[in-house]
Design an enzyme around this catalytic site. Structure first.
Site, mmCIF file in Angstrom:
data_model
loop_
_atom_site.group_PDB
_atom_site.id
_atom_site.type_symbol
_atom_site.label_atom_id
_atom_site.label_comp_id
_atom_site.label_asym_id
_atom_site.label_seq_id
_atom_site.Cartn_x
_atom_site.Cartn_y
_atom_site.Cartn_z
ATOM 1 C CB SER A 33 -0.960 0.004 1.191
ATOM 2 O OG SER A 33 -0.268 0.125 2.406
ATOM 3 C CG ASN A 34 3.534 2.630 3.006
ATOM 4 O OD1 ASN A 34 3.381 3.806 3.308
ATOM 5 N ND2 ASN A 34 3.247 1.632 3.825
ATOM 6 C CG MET A 112 8.270 -7.947 6.043
ATOM 7 S SD MET A 112 7.975 -6.632 7.257
ATOM 8 C CE MET A 112 7.851 -7.610 8.742
ATOM 9 N NE ARG A 113 14.316 -11.515 2.826
ATOM 10 C CZ ARG A 113 14.720 -12.722 3.213
ATOM 11 N NH1 ARG A 113 15.862 -12.862 3.843
ATOM 12 N NH2 ARG A 113 13.979 -13.785 2.964
ATOM 13 C CG LEU A 114 17.318 -6.812 10.280
ATOM 14 C CD1 LEU A 114 18.173 -7.440 11.376
ATOM 15 C CD2 LEU A 114 16.759 -5.462 10.726
ATOM 16 C CG HIS A 131 9.191 2.173 12.585
ATOM 17 N ND1 HIS A 131 9.482 0.821 12.637
ATOM 18 C CD2 HIS A 131 8.764 2.518 13.813
ATOM 19 C CE1 HIS A 131 9.233 0.381 13.854
ATOM 20 N NE2 HIS A 131 8.797 1.388 14.593
HETATM 21 C C1 GRF Z 1 3.786 -0.532 6.878
HETATM 22 O O1 GRF Z 1 2.928 -0.493 7.986
HETATM 23 C C2 GRF Z 1 5.139 -0.001 7.231
HETATM 24 O O2 GRF Z 1 5.115 0.929 8.254
HETATM 25 C C3 GRF Z 1 5.888 -1.215 7.664
HETATM 26 O O3 GRF Z 1 5.398 -2.262 6.859
HETATM 27 C C4 GRF Z 1 4.069 -1.953 6.456
HETATM 28 C C5 GRF Z 1 4.008 -2.140 4.971
HETATM 29 O O4 GRF Z 1 2.712 -2.047 4.482
HETATM 30 N N1 GRF Z 1 7.308 -0.991 7.526
HETATM 31 P P1 GRF Z 1 2.447 -2.060 2.919
HETATM 32 O O5 GRF Z 1 3.022 -3.342 2.356
HETATM 33 O O6 GRF Z 1 3.095 -0.851 2.330
HETATM 34 O O7 GRF Z 1 0.957 -2.017 2.790
#
Ligand code: GRF
Length: 222
Positions: A33-34, A112-114, A131
């Site tokens: 979504s971002n 979802m990775r460092l 974040h």
């Molecule tokens: C968001 O809540 C962001 O803050 C976190 O991971 C989520 C990603 O959401 N880092 P999306 O995949 O962009 O919907």
């Protein structure tokens, strides 16, 4: 050549010899979504940028579908054998691809990775993350749950530069979100995400319009 970011860790002036839309690469593992909010801002003409590619470490991530729907190169690139970090051969492959697409700024959007030293050194002060809390409060996972459990009255979201720490890099943009009496983790996270979708394009706009400077760890906008 993008030079609105300092070349070294220290602050430098803003120089842009060849103005062009900012070349952004997005890395994500999930829904996207971002990523979508950045695509939408570009298409609406409110962000002078081009998404050169979207890369995911998850083959069926929604973010890849969203990119394809907008004719943006969308690639699944495995980060195996590691589960929670990007390092070694996979990291080298990400760097090769990102350079190949001419990415100037790397946007982590639910990746979802460092991110480790190799990628950080390849794109110094050019990697952004979002974040779901007002850093430095509630770093780490599921920050909206942390904020709720803690009893905080306000939380929000933070767009920041990525450094070698976890959610410790210089802060670019923050948006506050009040925590309501009847909030559940789901309702709170949904309102935080609404603000994320404003904050990420806003942060990128400062960079794309060369109104971004880093002084020590303080980001100056304007
Ligand atoms: C968001 O809540 C962001 O803050 C976190 O991971 C989520 C990603 O959401 N880092 P999306 O995949 O962009 O919907």
């Amino acid at each position: 050549m993008l030079a609105c970011f300092p070349i070294s860790g220290e602050s430098e002036g803003v120089v842009n010899e060849t103005p062009h839309p900012l070349k952004i690469a997005i890395l994500g593992s999930g829904r996207g979504s971002n990523g979508q909010s950045i695509i939408d801002a570009i298409e609406a003409g409110t962000l002078s940028a081009e998404i050169v590619c979207v890369i995911s470490d998850v083959a069926d991530a929604g973010i890849l579908d969203r990119a394809r729907a907008h004719h943006i190169p969308a690639l699944f690139v495995s980060a195996a054998p590691f589960k929670t970090k990007l390092e070694g051969r996979a990291e080298a492959e990400y760097i090769r691809i990102l350079r190949g697409y001419g990415a100037e700024v790397i946007v982590l959007a639910g990746f979802m990775r460092l991110v480790k030293k190799g990628l950080l050194d390849a794109f110094p002060n050019r990697i952004l993350n979002i974040h779901p809390a007002l850093l430095p409060a509630f770093p780490g996972m599921a920050s909206w749950k942390q904020a709720l459990a803690y009893g905080a009255k306000v939380t929000g979201c933070t767009v920041h530069l990525v450094d070698e720490g976890t959610d410790t890099g210089p802060i670019i943009v923050q948006k506050a979100v009040p925590i309501l009496e009847n909030d559940t983790p789901e309702t709170l996270h949904a309102r935080i995400q609404e603000q994320e979708h404003i904050a990420y394009p806003e942060a990128l706009r400062w960079i794309a319009t060369h109104r971004f400077r880093l002084e020590g760890r303080r980001v100056r906008l304007g």
